[in-house]
Design an enzyme around this catalytic site. Structure first.
Site, short mmCIF file in Angstrom:
data_model
loop_
_atom_site.label_atom_id
_atom_site.label_comp_id
_atom_site.label_asym_id
_atom_site.label_seq_id
_atom_site.Cartn_x
_atom_site.Cartn_y
_atom_site.Cartn_z
N ASP A 104 -4.26 -10.72 -1.10
CA ASP A 104 -2.60 -10.96 -1.10
C ASP A 104 -2.07 -10.62 -2.18
OD1 ASP A 104 -1.48 -12.54 0.61
OD2 ASP A 104 -1.67 -14.14 -0.05
N HIS A 105 -1.06 -10.45 -1.42
CA HIS A 105 0.09 -9.90 -2.25
C HIS A 105 -0.21 -9.74 -3.27
CE1 HIS A 105 2.08 -14.01 0.03
NE2 HIS A 105 3.18 -13.70 -0.45
N HIS A 116 0.42 -1.10 -0.24
CA HIS A 116 0.44 0.17 -0.05
C HIS A 116 1.31 1.32 0.26
CE1 HIS A 116 -0.17 1.42 4.59
NE2 HIS A 116 0.45 1.66 4.22
N HIS A 118 5.30 0.03 0.03
CA HIS A 118 5.88 -0.66 1.65
C HIS A 118 4.69 -1.71 1.96
CE1 HIS A 118 3.98 2.55 3.36
NE2 HIS A 118 3.68 1.75 4.04
N HIS A 141 2.65 -4.47 4.13
CA HIS A 141 1.87 -5.11 6.00
C HIS A 141 1.48 -6.30 5.49
CE1 HIS A 141 2.21 -1.09 6.94
NE2 HIS A 141 1.40 -0.33 6.28
N GLU A 185 -3.27 -3.15 11.11
CA GLU A 185 -2.44 -3.08 10.00
C GLU A 185 -1.34 -3.38 10.23
OE1 GLU A 185 -2.16 1.18 7.70
OE2 GLU A 185 -1.51 0.98 8.76
N CYS A 245 3.97 6.78 4.89
CA CYS A 245 3.48 5.52 4.10
C CYS A 245 3.43 6.08 2.42
CB CYS A 245 2.42 5.85 4.86
SG CYS A 245 2.36 4.52 6.44
#
Lengths: 138, 138, 138, 138, 138, 138
Positions: free
Chosen positions: E80-81, E15, E40, E42, E125, E34
């Site tokens: 996911d991913h 994100h 990056h 989480h 998060e 961020c």
């Protein structure tokens, strides 16, 4: 402001999800490997939350030692290292899913704690499966 | 420098600590409530650590997906929602303490992983009881 | 007796597992969804263990505040909220698997800490995937 | 293969890091807020690891109940809800850093457990600060 | 008494917090690191809580396997991913803060689950930053 | 739908449960070892939950950095490594049970946060003892 306290406890029990009115295949389909005949079990974690007035002399809603004793006497000593479907009188007649167990544990504790103080039960069957029983008006 | 990787897995099994050569009273004294006849179980957590050379093309000691598959095929699928003393062929003849289980799981995985790569098994029976089996020269 | 201390730290980074020498299909087969082009990341947990003599005047092997500062200056400030393959000079040329990252973090810290005190690095990529780099004679 | 077991225990104690040979300013610089005069404390977590032969009759290295009793009698009952610098005889003369405490706890337990079985002590002062004392040949 | 069940799931995503209507300096001031351009991510943890009547034949509010499948199909397999701002259709048009993501995940699941059963979404998060979206009348 | 965010923070403090109006024996009976004169303490974990409208320009209810700063300034910096009964002005006059501390922390934060946004405080004294203070209408 509403203030409440939560006490956590641990126990280990055997359970099997199985309804004798279902065929073996239905049991398998609905309950999956939880219907295996030779039993398995879980490390349950129980959180009990009570609410009430803060007593200014003690700074407490209820003495956590007393709450711990009630949980130990009425839940832990009756369930720990026991099988819910054989050994535990208050769960012998139900299918021991997390939500059924949470409901019954709420009922047992609600009858032992001062009137209306029990607010919520949280029962972790595994880290990923959790049931909650809470007072309807909460 | 030695580099290793650890993969964690979870399973739920039934166990009973009981030695038929002991009297009931001896079983009770030695194994405590773990000798209860109707069974109980645990949410086991298994950590598997392997070591080896880092492959520069992949940046890996061993593909974690492959390690996960080996753990699933040889341990999880044989133990999860099973009873160690009835259903699991590689533990049926032992008393299923955490340390005995760790020893056998080490032996099973050691025979399936590339020679000498398995370094250590850590088996959590509960958050507070943990057994470790590791290569003697480690 | 050997005494050591461990300090834990947290950071969040972006990583993508991808080897330009491989075909897209090979990258997919080897690295799975970790090769997705648009990036993802992890909340990394880093444990750094140092050993040494206990100073009787301070009761310390090394001041944890000092260890924390070294970790922050040389690892956290360079990796946190950064992309390992773009932003971080000491990981830009490697495939950022957990084990490759652990190896490089060990090398960076080993060069900044008093000679021979760094014993082990543990890097949690997720709760289930962990890499360890440790001094070979340990 | 080496097999060992770890038992985890919890206690809560007061500690203050302060060396009377240092000036107040030195104490402050070295120990930071841990030198505050009015005391604070931690929820300590202690892991005790013992190794040995597996007894085929019990499947145990050592009965975990017995290990638990030894930890309770010699560590928990002497430290829990106590101040390390005032109440605890085996820590009164040291600066109660995590590593000094780990060293002393290792010595106490090593003298109470069967010869050479104690392998490692891990003491969590907080989730992020951990000390380890382990047998030198391990 | 109200009974509910919670199922936990994990996914890893990329994100970046960035509003193109803001200057770079504003983005930096509001979103901090961020807003870093190279991304990056989480390890997200998602808790989904549903409520309803207990079916006496199954002891269930809803089959956890079914709930798990719905979460996997509509959330995990899509996030996911993946990168929330590029790959995920239901988050591409929002700033992917934890609270915005929680709101959208609630909306997606609410439309897939039996009417009125979804009670609450909790999205971690990091261990320290958590967003909650819950039915207004709850 | 109601959306809220939770920020977690940690601090370490000394506390002693003792009411000077009680006899020593009463203090012992009611507060147990928590009344020990030489003090002990805990690693407290604090969760602060705020609710409000989502700002479409930032995707936020409140900037987590700002929330973190308010918690640090008004709670952490005043309580961390301090003794509740000696050093902390807003708890000096109460018996520092978890529920009393939660109540006071709620009051302090409620007066510093935008009107009506603070929804709930959760204070972990240990992993097993938790107090919650929440807005009465929630």
């Amino acid at each position: 402001m509403k203030v409440s306290i939560t006490r956590k406890a641990h126990f280990t029990s055997g359970h099997r999800l199985y309804n004798p009115d279902f065929s073996d295949e239905e049991n398998r389909r609905i309950f999956g490997p939880c219907s295996n005949p030779n039993g398995h079990g879980h490390n349950y974690v129980l959180e009990v939350t009570v609410t009430g007035e803060l007593d200014p002399a003690t700074g407490m809603i209820m003495n956590l030692k007393e709450l711990k004793n009630i949980i130990n006497e009425h839940i832990i000593s009756r369930c720990d290292h026991k099988n819910f479907s054989v050994d535990v009188d208050f769960t012998r007649d139900i299918i021991p899913t997390a939500e059924n167990l949470a409901k019954r544990i709420f009922e047992v504790l609600d009858s032992k704690l001062p009137d209306g103080t029990l607010q919520r039960i949280k029962l972790f069957e595994t880290e990923n499966n959790i049931a909650i029983a809470e007072r309807g008006d909460g």
